[in-house]
Design a protein around this motif. Structure first.
Motif, short mmCIF file in Angstrom:
data_model
loop_
_atom_site.label_atom_id
_atom_site.label_comp_id
_atom_site.label_asym_id
_atom_site.label_seq_id
_atom_site.Cartn_x
_atom_site.Cartn_y
_atom_site.Cartn_z
N GLU A 1 -30.94 67.05 4.61
CA GLU A 1 -29.56 67.20 4.14
C GLU A 1 -28.71 67.95 5.16
O GLU A 1 -27.55 67.63 5.37
N LYS B 1 -27.96 65.50 7.99
CA LYS B 1 -26.89 64.57 7.59
C LYS B 1 -25.53 65.26 7.65
O LYS B 1 -24.55 64.68 8.11
N SER B 2 -25.48 66.47 7.20
CA SER B 2 -24.22 67.23 7.21
C SER B 2 -23.74 67.46 8.65
O SER B 2 -22.55 67.32 8.94
N ILE C 1 -24.37 65.62 11.27
CA ILE C 1 -23.93 64.34 11.81
C ILE C 1 -22.54 64.00 11.29
O ILE C 1 -21.67 63.58 12.05
N GLN C 2 -22.31 64.22 10.00
CA GLN C 2 -20.98 63.94 9.43
C GLN C 2 -19.93 64.85 10.05
O GLN C 2 -18.82 64.42 10.32
N ASP C 3 -20.27 66.11 10.26
CA ASP C 3 -19.31 67.06 10.85
C ASP C 3 -18.94 66.68 12.28
O ASP C 3 -17.85 67.00 12.74
N ASN D 1 -18.58 63.63 13.39
CA ASN D 1 -17.75 62.41 13.40
C ASN D 1 -16.32 62.71 13.07
O ASN D 1 -15.85 63.62 12.65
#
Length: 73
Positions: A63, A66-67, A69-71, A73
């Motif tokens: 988790e 994933k966080s 990676i999202q940050d 983008n």
């Protein structure tokens, strides 16, 4: 940002330029226009890992990965 601060060190060594995985991504940490460090991330089995070239391989919570990676983008 310290990607590795909450990751758990593994007994595996980082012995090459890129991870020993066919599929990986990377975070480039820069100081202005100059890249000062690259940290790679990848999945192996059902676990997430981050790797600092020639320094170490660390297991990271999925988790959190994933966080991160999202940050980025």
């Amino acid at each position: 940002m310290s990607v590795i601060s909450s990751a758990q060190a593994t007994d595996e060594l980082s012995v090459q330029e890129h991870p020993a995985s066919d599929y990986y991504g990377e975070f480039s940490i820069s100081d202005g226009d100059k890249a000062i460090e690259t940290i790679y991330y990848y999945l192996k089995g059902n676990r997430g890992y981050v790797e600092k070239t020639y320094q170490g391989i660390y297991e990271i919570d999925m988790e959190e990965l994933k966080s991160l990676i999202q940050d980025m983008n």
